[in-house]
Design a protein around this motif. Structure first.
Motif, short mmCIF file in Angstrom:
data_model
loop_
_atom_site.label_atom_id
_atom_site.label_comp_id
_atom_site.label_asym_id
_atom_site.label_seq_id
_atom_site.Cartn_x
_atom_site.Cartn_y
_atom_site.Cartn_z
N UNK A 1 48.94 3.56 -17.10
CA UNK A 1 49.80 3.59 -15.91
C UNK A 1 51.18 3.00 -16.21
N UNK A 2 51.22 1.85 -16.87
CA UNK A 2 52.52 1.23 -17.17
C UNK A 2 53.34 2.06 -18.15
N UNK A 3 52.67 2.69 -19.11
CA UNK A 3 53.39 3.56 -20.05
C UNK A 3 53.95 4.78 -19.32
N UNK A 4 53.22 5.28 -18.34
CA UNK A 4 53.70 6.41 -17.54
C UNK A 4 54.93 6.02 -16.73
N UNK B 1 58.53 7.86 -17.10
CA UNK B 1 59.17 8.48 -15.94
C UNK B 1 60.58 7.94 -15.73
N UNK B 2 60.77 6.64 -15.91
CA UNK B 2 62.11 6.05 -15.75
C UNK B 2 63.09 6.63 -16.78
N UNK B 3 62.62 6.78 -18.02
CA UNK B 3 63.50 7.31 -19.06
C UNK B 3 63.81 8.78 -18.81
N UNK C 1 63.86 10.31 -16.01
CA UNK C 1 64.73 10.43 -14.84
C UNK C 1 66.12 9.86 -15.11
N UNK C 2 66.32 9.32 -16.32
CA UNK C 2 67.61 8.76 -16.73
C UNK C 2 68.06 7.60 -15.84
N UNK C 3 67.11 6.78 -15.42
CA UNK C 3 67.45 5.62 -14.59
C UNK C 3 66.96 4.32 -15.22
N UNK C 4 66.44 4.38 -16.44
CA UNK C 4 65.91 3.18 -17.10
C UNK C 4 67.02 2.20 -17.42
N UNK C 5 66.75 0.92 -17.21
CA UNK C 5 67.67 -0.15 -17.57
C UNK C 5 67.00 -1.09 -18.55
N UNK C 6 67.79 -1.92 -19.20
CA UNK C 6 67.25 -2.85 -20.18
C UNK C 6 66.27 -3.83 -19.52
N UNK C 7 66.60 -4.28 -18.30
CA UNK C 7 65.74 -5.25 -17.64
C UNK C 7 64.42 -4.62 -17.20
N UNK C 8 64.43 -3.34 -16.90
CA UNK C 8 63.17 -2.65 -16.59
C UNK C 8 62.28 -2.58 -17.84
N UNK C 9 62.90 -2.32 -18.97
CA UNK C 9 62.14 -2.30 -20.23
C UNK C 9 61.57 -3.69 -20.52
N UNK C 10 62.38 -4.74 -20.28
CA UNK C 10 61.89 -6.10 -20.44
C UNK C 10 60.65 -6.34 -19.57
N UNK C 11 60.72 -5.95 -18.30
CA UNK C 11 59.63 -6.19 -17.35
C UNK C 11 58.36 -5.46 -17.76
N UNK C 12 58.50 -4.19 -18.15
CA UNK C 12 57.32 -3.41 -18.54
C UNK C 12 56.73 -3.97 -19.83
N UNK C 13 57.58 -4.40 -20.75
CA UNK C 13 57.08 -5.00 -22.00
C UNK C 13 56.25 -6.25 -21.70
N UNK C 14 56.70 -7.06 -20.76
CA UNK C 14 55.97 -8.27 -20.41
C UNK C 14 54.64 -7.94 -19.74
N UNK C 15 54.65 -6.98 -18.81
CA UNK C 15 53.42 -6.57 -18.12
C UNK C 15 52.40 -6.02 -19.12
N UNK C 16 52.88 -5.16 -20.01
CA UNK C 16 51.96 -4.61 -21.01
C UNK C 16 51.46 -5.68 -21.97
N UNK C 17 52.30 -6.69 -22.22
CA UNK C 17 51.86 -7.80 -23.06
C UNK C 17 50.71 -8.56 -22.42
N UNK C 18 50.77 -8.75 -21.10
CA UNK C 18 49.69 -9.43 -20.38
C UNK C 18 48.39 -8.62 -20.49
N UNK C 19 48.50 -7.31 -20.26
CA UNK C 19 47.30 -6.45 -20.32
C UNK C 19 46.72 -6.45 -21.73
N UNK D 1 58.83 11.69 -25.87
CA UNK D 1 58.05 10.95 -26.87
C UNK D 1 57.18 9.89 -26.19
N UNK D 2 57.75 9.20 -25.21
CA UNK D 2 56.98 8.21 -24.46
C UNK D 2 55.86 8.86 -23.66
N UNK D 3 56.09 10.07 -23.18
CA UNK D 3 55.06 10.78 -22.40
C UNK D 3 53.86 11.15 -23.27
N UNK D 4 54.10 11.50 -24.53
CA UNK D 4 52.99 11.80 -25.44
C UNK D 4 52.11 10.56 -25.61
#
Length: 432
Positions: A90-93, A97-99, A101-119, A174-177
């Motif tokens: 789910x988090x990878x999806x 999707x953010x990338x 849709x061309x709306x991804x930001x650096x801080x969003x990548x930071x947040x997802x990296x941290x969430x995935x790190x917890x999982x 690439x992220x979707x794969x």
């Protein structure tokens, strides 16, 4: 069945291996795409930003290790993996999707990296110790090595495919794969025959976390292995940062050449994993010699004047690094009581991966100030120094003798009195 693949005689392990292998390919594609996104699309080749992302992914390993290990020993590991793999999907999806849709930001990548790190911090000790539930003890070292072969087989294929996909279709696809490949491991877990598993005893009562720490504290053999793995993981295994910087900043290459570097390193890593699968009981001398080889090969990589020579140096780097990690992992698993294996493996992974939040930002800063080559050079300096200290300690405490034989085929022999590893710590009361 070849001794290299003896664990494949177990049906559950075969199914799990196939699902994990496909997922590992996707994971490496996702890592390359994420790093490329941060390094070239969201920043202007900022090694510090890349170091922060890497650090956030591994910070939870350091902070959550005791609780993650307690969870792995308290609940069925297959159920844990089904939940964690679904959450990672789910988090990878969301990131894909953010990338796209061309709306991804650096801080969003930071947040997802941290969430995935917890999982992943919860997933990893369960995954590591789940191997012992699929194969009998006499095949455990082989299964651990084959898991490393799966991981590095994914590294062999994933980065190269990711580089080609980024160049042709962009980071979003690439992220979707990567998202799609999580389905394979979920299906594999669903197909396992629960009746054929060898479940470890589940802990009950209070004090599980404290007992796990106490168990390791009273095992000098485990502490030596974990010290060596900590230094290797903190200062030597930051290839997400170092190869990206060398490819882009030092040699001025594109995404295809960057992806190829990961695949080239995986040639050595995969070779090491297959050799480890043929080896019997893991030995301390193999770990020490592998770390010495890593020190020499990374020094050569740091000094390489051209992209081609740098890539060539990554083969022995991958070979020695994976030999060290496979040996250390098998030593810890085989020498740990099954009742506390989840907690011990959580501490092991915290020490190995938990050092990355410390090392990655430091290495990113070194890259900004001193240049890309020093991001690699810091590894052999730290590991070489630690090896000298450990060998000195072993010589004083454990009666180590090193000899070199030049007749016929030259060989180095390290003879040591076992580090009290013949003593097995009794299972903690709370785990019974």
């Amino acid at each position: 069945m070849s001794p290299t693949f003896t664990s494949f005689t177990e049906r559950n392990y075969r199914i799990f291996y196939v699902g994990s292998f496909v997922s590992n390919i996707g994971t490496w594609m996702g890592r390359v795409a994420q790093d490329w996104l941060v390094l070239t699309e969201l920043t202007d080749h900022s090694s510090q930003a890349l170091g922060i992302v890497t650090g956030l992914q591994f910070l939870p390993f350091l902070l959550l290790a005791p609780w993650a290990g307690a969870i792995a020993d308290r609940y069925p590991k297959r159920q844990i993996l089904l939940i964690t793999q679904a959450l990672l999907l789910v988090t990878s999806l969301v990131l894909a999707a953010l990338v796209m849709a061309d709306v991804a930001t650096l801080y969003q990548v930071y947040a997802i990296a941290l969430i995935q790190g917890v999982i992943t911090a919860v997933d990893n000790p369960a995954r590591q110790s789940f191997v012992s539930e699929m194969v009998p003890r006499d095949k455990l070292a082989n299964a651990v090595a084959l898991n490393s072969a799966s991981f590095n087989g994914g590294r062999l294929i994933g980065p190269g495919v990711a580089g080609l996909m980024i160049a042709a279709y962009g980071t979003g696809w690439t992220l979707l794969v990567n998202v799609l490949t999580f389905g394979f491991v979920l299906v594999a877990l669903s197909l396992l025959r629960v009746s054929e598993l060898i479940p470890s005893p589940l802990t009950r009562g209070k004090g599980a976390i404290r007992d796990g720490i106490h168990y390791v504290r009273n095992r000098p053999d485990l502490k030596v292995v974990m010290l060596l793995v900590f230094v290797l993981g903190t200062f030597g295994m930051n290839f997400q940062v170092t190869t990206a910087l060398m490819a882009t900043a030092e040699f001025h290459k594109g995404p295809t050449e960057y992806g190829i570097l990961g695949s080239i390193m995986a040639v050595g890593s995969l070779t090491a994993a297959l050799l480890s699968a043929r080896r019997g009981e893991p030995r301390l001398r193999v770990l020490l010699l592998a770390l010495a080889g890593f020190t020499l090969s990374t020094t050569a990589a740091a000094l390489a004047p051209t992209y081609a020579l740098f890539a060539l140096a990554l083969i022995p780097t991958g070979l020695s690094a994976l030999t060290a990690l496979t040996t250390a992992n098998a030593m810890v698993q085989l020498r740990t009581d099954p009742l506390v294996r989840g907690r011990v493996m959580a501490l092991y992974m915290a020490i190995f991966m938990g050092g990355t939040p410390i090392g990655a930002p430091i290495i990113g800063w070194i890259g900004e100030v001193w240049g890309p080559r020093w991001t690699i050079a810091i590894g052999p300096i730290a590991i070489g120094t630690t090896l000298v200290v450990v060998l000195w300690w072993l010589a004083r405490q454990e009666n180590v003798r090193v000899s070199y034989e030049s007749q016929r085929s030259p060989r180095i022999t390290i003879e040591t009195t076992p580090i009290r590893d013949i003593v097995t710590e009794p299972a903690p009361e709370a785990a019974r």
